[in-house]
Design an enzyme around this catalytic site. Structure first.
Site, PDB file in Angstrom:
ATOM      1  N   LYS A 134       0.836  -1.211   0.000  1.00  0.00           N
ATOM      2  CA  LYS A 134       0.000   0.000   0.000  1.00  0.00           C
ATOM      3  C   LYS A 134       0.866   1.254   0.000  1.00  0.00           C
ATOM      4  O   LYS A 134       0.544   2.241  -0.673  1.00  0.00           O
ATOM      5  CB  LYS A 134      -0.921  -0.001   1.221  1.00  0.00           C
ATOM      6  CG  LYS A 134      -1.759   1.277   1.337  1.00  0.00           C
ATOM      7  CD  LYS A 134      -2.746   1.216   2.482  1.00  0.00           C
ATOM      8  CE  LYS A 134      -3.555   2.513   2.548  1.00  0.00           C
ATOM      9  NZ  LYS A 134      -4.640   2.457   3.545  1.00  0.00           N
ATOM     10  N   HIS A 270      -6.031 -26.123 -35.949  1.00  0.00           N
ATOM     11  CA  HIS A 270      -6.905 -24.986 -35.706  1.00  0.00           C
ATOM     12  C   HIS A 270      -8.205 -25.407 -35.024  1.00  0.00           C
ATOM     13  O   HIS A 270      -9.302 -25.021 -35.429  1.00  0.00           O
ATOM     14  CB  HIS A 270      -7.184 -24.231 -37.000  1.00  0.00           C
ATOM     15  CG  HIS A 270      -5.968 -23.538 -37.531  1.00  0.00           C
ATOM     16  ND1 HIS A 270      -5.886 -23.062 -38.815  1.00  0.00           N
ATOM     17  CD2 HIS A 270      -4.758 -23.262 -36.960  1.00  0.00           C
ATOM     18  CE1 HIS A 270      -4.699 -22.520 -39.011  1.00  0.00           C
ATOM     19  NE2 HIS A 270      -4.000 -22.632 -37.890  1.00  0.00           N
TER      20      HIS A 270
END
Length: 311
Positions: A134, A270
Site C-alpha cells: 500500500k 486450428h
C-alpha cells in the site's frame, strides 16, 4: 536505509540480507529469521527489541505492533506522519521482505488434521506485505526469492529502487496475498458443492509467442492448487516455443483421444479434428489418422495414447 525481514522459506535470504548489509542497510528480523541471519554472522535487530514485547501465543503475535506497522505505513511526504513517528521514536522501514506460511502445501496433504491446516494461516506476514505494498511510494515490498537478485542489482547500481520497480513489486505482493486468501477461502468452503462465492487464483505457467492471431498477446495460466493441468508432467524436448493455437489444439486432441481404450491417434489443426483412427497398434492408428486428410494435417498437433516407438 532499513529493511524488515520475516520469511518462512529461507531460500536465498542469507545472500539477500548480506547484500543489503553490504550496501549499508540496517536489518530488522523476526523470530526464526533473526536466528537464521544471526547464525550466518549478520548483525540484525530483533523485532521484540523494537516492540519491547516478547512473542506471544506461541509465536502467533510477533509483528502486530505499531512500532512495526507505523514504520511501514508512514507516508514520507506527509509531515504529520513523520511527526507521529518522531513523537513515538519509531523509525521507518524502506523495504519489507516477507514470504508466507505454506498453507496450500500443508492443507493439500492427505490426512492433514484441521488444526494443522489452521496453524498455517499466516496473519502477520500478509499484514506486513499488504502494508508495504500500500505504501509502495516509500517502501519496497519483496515477497519471492526470485526478486532478491534484481532488487540488489538495482540498489547497487542506482542507490534506490525506482517508482516503477516499487509499483511492480506492489502488484506482485497484492497478487500473492490475494492468491493466499483465495486458497484459504477454498479450503474453508470445500464442503459446499456450490459455495455462494467461488474464489480462484491462477498462476502463469508459460509466456506464449502470440495469441490466436499474430498481432495478439497471450500467456498460459493454471489454477493454483490444481493437481493437473494441460502442461503438467509435460516436457518440451525440441522445437519452437508453444503458441496459443498449439495449446488449444493440444487440449482438443487430448479430450478426444481419451475417449478411446484401443491404440488411437488424433490429429487436430486450428481446433478441428482432421484425422482420428484406432487400430491394433499406435503406428497403424497414426497412418489411419493421417490418411483421413493429409493436407489439413500439415502442421497440426498429433496426439497418441500409447508410447511412440522408433518406427
Amino acid at each position: 536505509m532499513r529493511a524488515l525481514i520475516s520469511v518462512y522459506d529461507k531460500t536465498g535470504i542469507e545472500d539477500f540480507a548480506r547484500g543489503l548489509a553490504d550496501l549499508g542497510w540496517e536489518l530488522v528480523a523476526s523470530g526464526g529469521t533473526a536466528d537464521h541471519l544471526a547464525a550466518a554472522g549478520l548483525q540484525v535487530e530483533r523485532v521484540e527489541e523494537l516492540t519491547e514485547v516478547p512473542e506471544l501465543l506461541g509465536g502467533r503475535v510477533k509483528t502486530l505492533h505499531p512500532a512495526i506497522h507505523a514504520g511501514i505505513l508512514a507516508r514520507r511526504d506527509r509531515d504529520e506522519d513523520l511527526a507521529a513517528l518522531d513523537e513515538r521514536e519509531i523509525r521507518p522501514f524502506d523495504l519489507v521482505c516477507v514470504n508466507l506460511y505454506p498453507f496450500e502445501s500443508v492443507a493439500a496433504r492427505f490426512g492433514v488434521r484441521e488444526e494443522e491446516a489452521v496453524e498455517m494461516i499466516d496473519v502477520g506476514g500478509p499484514s506486513m506485505l499488504r502494508a508495504a505494498a500500500k505504501n509502495f511510494a516509500g517502501v519496497a515490498p519483496v515477497c519471492r526469492p526470485e526478486q532478491y537478485a534484481p532488487v540488489l542489482e538495482e540498489l547497487a547500481a542506482a542507490g534506490e529502487l525506482s517508482h516503477e520497480t516499487r509499483r511492480g513489486l506492489a502488484a506482485e505482493a497484492f497478487a500473492t496475498t490475494a492468491a493466499y486468501e483465495a486458497a484459504i477461502a477454498r479450503w474453508f468452503g470445500d464442503r459446499e458443492a456450490f459455495p455462494s462465492m467461488l474464489t480462484l487464483a491462477f498462476e502463469k505457467v508459460l509466456d506464449l509467442s502470440y495469441g490466436e492471431n499474430p498481432h495478439q498477446r497471450a500467456a498460459f495460466y493454471a489454477e493454483r492448487g490444481a493437481r493437473r493441468h494441460l502442461l503438467s508432467r509435460v516436457e518440451q524436448v525440441h522445437g519452437k516455443p508453444l503458441s496459443y493455437n498449439n495449446l488449444n489444439d493440444l487440449a482438443t486432441a487430448r479430450l478426444l483421444v481419451r475417449e478411446f481404450a484401443l491404440p488411437a491417434c488424433v490429429i487436430v489443426k486450428h481446433a478441428n479434428p482432421c484425422g482420428v483412427a484406432i487400430a491394433g497398434s499406435v503406428e497403424v492408428a497414426y497412418e489411419g489418422a493421417l490418411g483421413c486428410d493429409p493436407v489439413s494435417a500439415y502442421g497440426g498437433v498429433v496426439v497418441v495414447n500409447r508410447p511412440v516407438s522408433a518406427a
